[in-house]
Design an enzyme around this catalytic site. Structure first.
Site, PDB file in Angstrom:
ATOM      1  N   LYS A 148       0.826  -1.265   0.107  1.00  0.00           N
ATOM      2  CA  LYS A 148       0.104  -0.029  -0.028  1.00  0.00           C
ATOM      3  C   LYS A 148       0.805   1.299  -0.093  1.00  0.00           C
ATOM      4  O   LYS A 148       0.655   2.188  -0.797  1.00  0.00           O
ATOM      5  CB  LYS A 148      -1.031   0.019   0.945  1.00  0.00           C
ATOM      6  CG  LYS A 148      -2.169  -1.116   1.119  1.00  0.00           C
ATOM      7  CD  LYS A 148      -2.883  -1.454   2.237  1.00  0.00           C
ATOM      8  CE  LYS A 148      -3.845  -2.568   2.112  1.00  0.00           C
ATOM      9  NZ  LYS A 148      -4.464  -2.824   3.456  1.00  0.00           N
ATOM     10  N   GLN A 205      -4.498  -1.785   9.786  1.00  0.00           N
ATOM     11  CA  GLN A 205      -4.341  -3.075   9.116  1.00  0.00           C
ATOM     12  C   GLN A 205      -5.196  -4.202  10.204  1.00  0.00           C
ATOM     13  O   GLN A 205      -4.568  -4.282  11.402  1.00  0.00           O
ATOM     14  CB  GLN A 205      -3.192  -3.481   8.953  1.00  0.00           C
ATOM     15  CG  GLN A 205      -2.731  -4.520   8.006  1.00  0.00           C
ATOM     16  CD  GLN A 205      -3.282  -4.522   6.778  1.00  0.00           C
ATOM     17  OE1 GLN A 205      -3.489  -3.421   6.205  1.00  0.00           O
ATOM     18  NE2 GLN A 205      -3.990  -5.449   6.021  1.00  0.00           N
ATOM     19  N   ASP A 247     -10.781   2.776   4.529  1.00  0.00           N
ATOM     20  CA  ASP A 247     -11.036   1.517   4.881  1.00  0.00           C
ATOM     21  C   ASP A 247     -12.573   1.336   4.771  1.00  0.00           C
ATOM     22  O   ASP A 247     -12.981  -0.018   4.433  1.00  0.00           O
ATOM     23  CB  ASP A 247     -10.289   0.651   5.943  1.00  0.00           C
ATOM     24  CG  ASP A 247      -9.235  -0.391   5.244  1.00  0.00           C
ATOM     25  OD1 ASP A 247      -9.201  -0.357   4.179  1.00  0.00           O
ATOM     26  OD2 ASP A 247      -8.470  -0.980   6.436  1.00  0.00           O
TER      27      ASP A 247
END
Ligand code: NAP
Length: 296
Positions: A54, A98, A121
């Protein structure tokens, strides 16, 4: 006739180029560079690989990306304090924590701490809640599910009235992708580990999304001839012929499916690259929200 291969890698490259162009246009207009903060807690090797990918993608697109690596024994209060700092940092437009988190941390509370307009996200409970409600729209849609939807749209797949079957009901893929398909007026069946006779159900699917995390779970004779198959799975299987000792396969037996399906995504090179591209788009969207733009 073998299935059309949906080239997620090429489509994602196109999207990443578009993001890069827009970021550079923003710079020339004196608008802030989009900024993404990533937070990894603990030492999960897969999480580290994903976050590294990413960051690299952000760099290539001209997006600022700042990583925070916290030890596995970080307390809930410390994680939430970091998120609060990032919420208040004007250089940071998107915050990505994450998942999965180490045991002992409350995932829902962590996600809840992220400011809604920085939730790139799309896992904040309010964004997910809006995804589930008719007539409401989330500020951000999770990257993998929106990548799946983009591939379907780009391939010209008719979803209105289609029978869609989703294998898997995870928070990050199966459930949000099912909700997005419903929003597009598909009739959706969700299968999971308690579902009886899955092949009988998948054989009715005009659109089949596989996200179970089981190598080559879906066999060719489970697929309706001409169906569109989107394979989200990424599984390692031992392969002594490869230097690294394994290869990656999806949740669908690709060679068998190729003979039956109308269109199919490969693994790798299908959904995976789209996930990264959608995250970059979400980060750009967050920067535009911070400009005060109605991003639609
Ligand atoms: P997950 O959280 O492990 O969920 C798996 C789902 O599959 C669960 O709903 C589970 O049912 C169901 N399932 C498992 N075994 C089954 C079986 N034998 N029969 C029927 N259903 C079964 O997985 P995930 O996070 O959604 O990920 C799935 C796969 O996608 C993994 O290979 C992952 O690596 C990959 N992935 C790829 C990307 C990408 O960008 N390409 C992104 C995310 C994930 P229950 O709910 O009943 O347990």
């Amino acid at each position: 006739m073998p299935a059309k291969i949906i080239d997620g890698k090429a489509i994602a490259e196109r999207l990443r180029e578009d993001v890069k162009k827009t970021v550079s246009e923003r710079e020339s207009k004196g608008l802030p560079i989009p900024g993404l903060a990533t937070v990894i807690i603990g030492d999960n090797p897969a999480s580290k690989v994903y976050v590294r990918m990413k960051h690299k993608a952000c760099q290539e697109a001209g997006i600022l990306s700042i990583g925070h690596n916290l030890p596995a024994d970080t307390s809930q209060a410390e994680v939430e304090a970091l998120i609060k700092t990032l919420n208040n940092d004007p250089k940071i437009h998107g915050i990505l924590v994450q998942l999965p988190l180490p045991a002992g941390l409350d995932e829902e509370q962590v996600l809840n701490a992220i400011q809604l307009k920085k939730d790139v996200d799309g896992f904040h409970p309010i964004n997910i809640g809006r995804l589930a409600q008719k007539g409401r729209e989330p500020l951000f849609v999770p990257a993998t599910p929106s990548g799946v939807m983009y591939l379907l749209e780009d391939s010209g797949v008719e979803l209105d009235g289609a029978n869609a079957v989703v294998l898997g009901r995870s928070n990050i893929v199966g459930m949000p992708v099912s909700l997005l398909l419903v929003k597009e007026n598909a009739t959706v069946t969700i299968c999971h580990s308690h579902t009886d006779d899955i092949p009988e159900i998948t054989r009715q699917a005009d659109v089949l999304i596989a996200s179970v995390g089981r190598p080559e779970f879906v066999r060719g004779d489970w697929i309706k001839p001409g169906a569109t198959v989107i394979d989200v799975g990424v599984n390692r299987v031992e392969d002594a012929t490869r230097k690294r000792g394994y290869r990656l396969v999806g949740d669908v037996a690709y060679d068998e499916a190729l003979e039956v399906a109308g269109a199919i995504t490969p693994v790798p090179g299908g959904v995976g690259p789209m996930t990264i591209a959608m995250l970059l788009r979400n980060t750009l969207r967050a920067a535009r929200l911070a400009d005060g733009k109605d991003v639609g």
